[in-house]
Design a protein around this motif. Sequence first.
Motif, PDB file in Angstrom:
ATOM      1  N   ARG A   1      -3.116   2.151  -4.076  1.00  0.00           N
ATOM      2  CA  ARG A   1      -2.312   3.356  -4.034  1.00  0.00           C
ATOM      3  C   ARG A   1      -1.032   3.061  -3.249  1.00  0.00           C
ATOM      4  N   SER A   2       0.018   3.788  -3.537  1.00  0.00           N
ATOM      5  CA  SER A   2       1.253   3.672  -2.758  1.00  0.00           C
ATOM      6  C   SER A   2       1.094   4.502  -1.492  1.00  0.00           C
TER       7      SER A   2
ATOM      8  N   LEU B   1       0.576  -6.073  -3.455  1.00  0.00           N
ATOM      9  CA  LEU B   1      -0.091  -4.781  -3.333  1.00  0.00           C
ATOM     10  C   LEU B   1      -1.609  -4.915  -3.435  1.00  0.00           C
ATOM     11  N   LEU B   2      -2.077  -5.754  -4.343  1.00  0.00           N
ATOM     12  CA  LEU B   2      -3.521  -5.956  -4.480  1.00  0.00           C
ATOM     13  C   LEU B   2      -4.075  -6.739  -3.295  1.00  0.00           C
ATOM     14  N   GLN B   3      -3.303  -7.700  -2.810  1.00  0.00           N
ATOM     15  CA  GLN B   3      -3.744  -8.451  -1.640  1.00  0.00           C
ATOM     16  C   GLN B   3      -3.857  -7.522  -0.436  1.00  0.00           C
ATOM     17  N   ALA B   4      -2.935  -6.585  -0.305  1.00  0.00           N
ATOM     18  CA  ALA B   4      -2.995  -5.624   0.804  1.00  0.00           C
ATOM     19  C   ALA B   4      -4.288  -4.820   0.751  1.00  0.00           C
ATOM     20  N   VAL B   5      -4.688  -4.372  -0.434  1.00  0.00           N
ATOM     21  CA  VAL B   5      -5.943  -3.633  -0.571  1.00  0.00           C
ATOM     22  C   VAL B   5      -7.114  -4.487  -0.131  1.00  0.00           C
TER      23      VAL B   5
ATOM     24  N   LEU C   1      -7.160  -6.744   2.018  1.00  0.00           N
ATOM     25  CA  LEU C   1      -7.119  -6.919   3.474  1.00  0.00           C
ATOM     26  C   LEU C   1      -7.292  -5.595   4.220  1.00  0.00           C
ATOM     27  N   ASN C   2      -7.595  -4.525   3.490  1.00  0.00           N
ATOM     28  CA  ASN C   2      -7.715  -3.183   4.078  1.00  0.00           C
ATOM     29  C   ASN C   2      -6.404  -2.732   4.719  1.00  0.00           C
ATOM     30  N   LEU C   3      -5.304  -3.088   4.067  1.00  0.00           N
ATOM     31  CA  LEU C   3      -3.983  -2.686   4.525  1.00  0.00           C
ATOM     32  C   LEU C   3      -3.392  -1.678   3.540  1.00  0.00           C
ATOM     33  N   ALA C   4      -2.322  -1.039   3.970  1.00  0.00           N
ATOM     34  CA  ALA C   4      -1.623  -0.072   3.132  1.00  0.00           C
ATOM     35  C   ALA C   4      -0.236  -0.605   2.806  1.00  0.00           C
ATOM     36  N   ALA C   5       0.262  -0.281   1.622  1.00  0.00           N
ATOM     37  CA  ALA C   5       1.575  -0.791   1.209  1.00  0.00           C
ATOM     38  C   ALA C   5       2.179   0.123   0.160  1.00  0.00           C
ATOM     39  N   VAL C   6       3.497  -0.017  -0.028  1.00  0.00           N
ATOM     40  CA  VAL C   6       4.192   0.747  -1.055  1.00  0.00           C
ATOM     41  C   VAL C   6       5.358  -0.088  -1.584  1.00  0.00           C
ATOM     42  N   PRO C   7       5.579  -0.110  -2.901  1.00  0.00           N
ATOM     43  CA  PRO C   7       6.744  -0.811  -3.450  1.00  0.00           C
ATOM     44  C   PRO C   7       7.964   0.091  -3.439  1.00  0.00           C
TER      45      PRO C   7
END
Length: 243
Positions: A69-70, A200-204, A206-212
């Motif tokens: 998710r963003s 973005l998928l790598q962030a998920v 790693l249990n991280l949040a991200a937005v493009p």
Amino acid sequence: MLSKSHVLPAHPKSVFIALIMAITIFWHPLFVEKGECAMESEEEKKFIQLPEPKKDSATALEETLKERRSIRHYGDAPLALSHISQLMWAAQGITHGRGFRTAPSAGALYPLEVYAVIGNAENLDAGIYHYQPKGHQLKPVKAGDHRKALCSAGLSQSAIRNAPVSIVMTGVFERTTGKYGKRGVQYVFMEAGHAGQNVLLQAVSLNLAAVPIGAFDNQAVSRLMDLPESETPLYILPVGRPK
């Protein structure tokens, strides 16, 4: 005194020995003047070696696709150096002895460059860093916390200011258009999309949040990051721990 007609020709063995001695003296460290090569060596010493990226995860690919998710709001905790390593590798890491990378590239020309604008990370000073896929290293570009300035260049989108790290992708179009002409411009944008989704998928995972983020002032980003004229900003991806 011998006339020219009496000068003995040099023995082939003597000529060979003299040549070896000349080469040895020329290349011996004591006789080599410190110049550009030495400067490059000193510059390389400033590179930051990233931890080896992991090649497996407890999170299935299908789950990362489902959970992506963003997310624009982040906690205050810093990112670990291992997180930064994994995100850089996901964007443009080398995965093959022939130099192939995590994201596909038309003609394997790799026009993308990846930077990390770091404001809050463990064991890493705030600053702008340029990812070096070969060697999996970060090259310091500019010291200091530049998140506020990047946020301003990003049309004041708060996610950029609040994220501990923002990944900035740029494109060198000439690398691709040199082979594919005008069509190469489209290929570069496509490649940025591939690499961005990887992050973005790598962030998920790693249990991280991200937005493009694609809305920003190109010239302002370029000035802030001291980008060469050949590079065009394509993407800003703020990443942090979920709030």
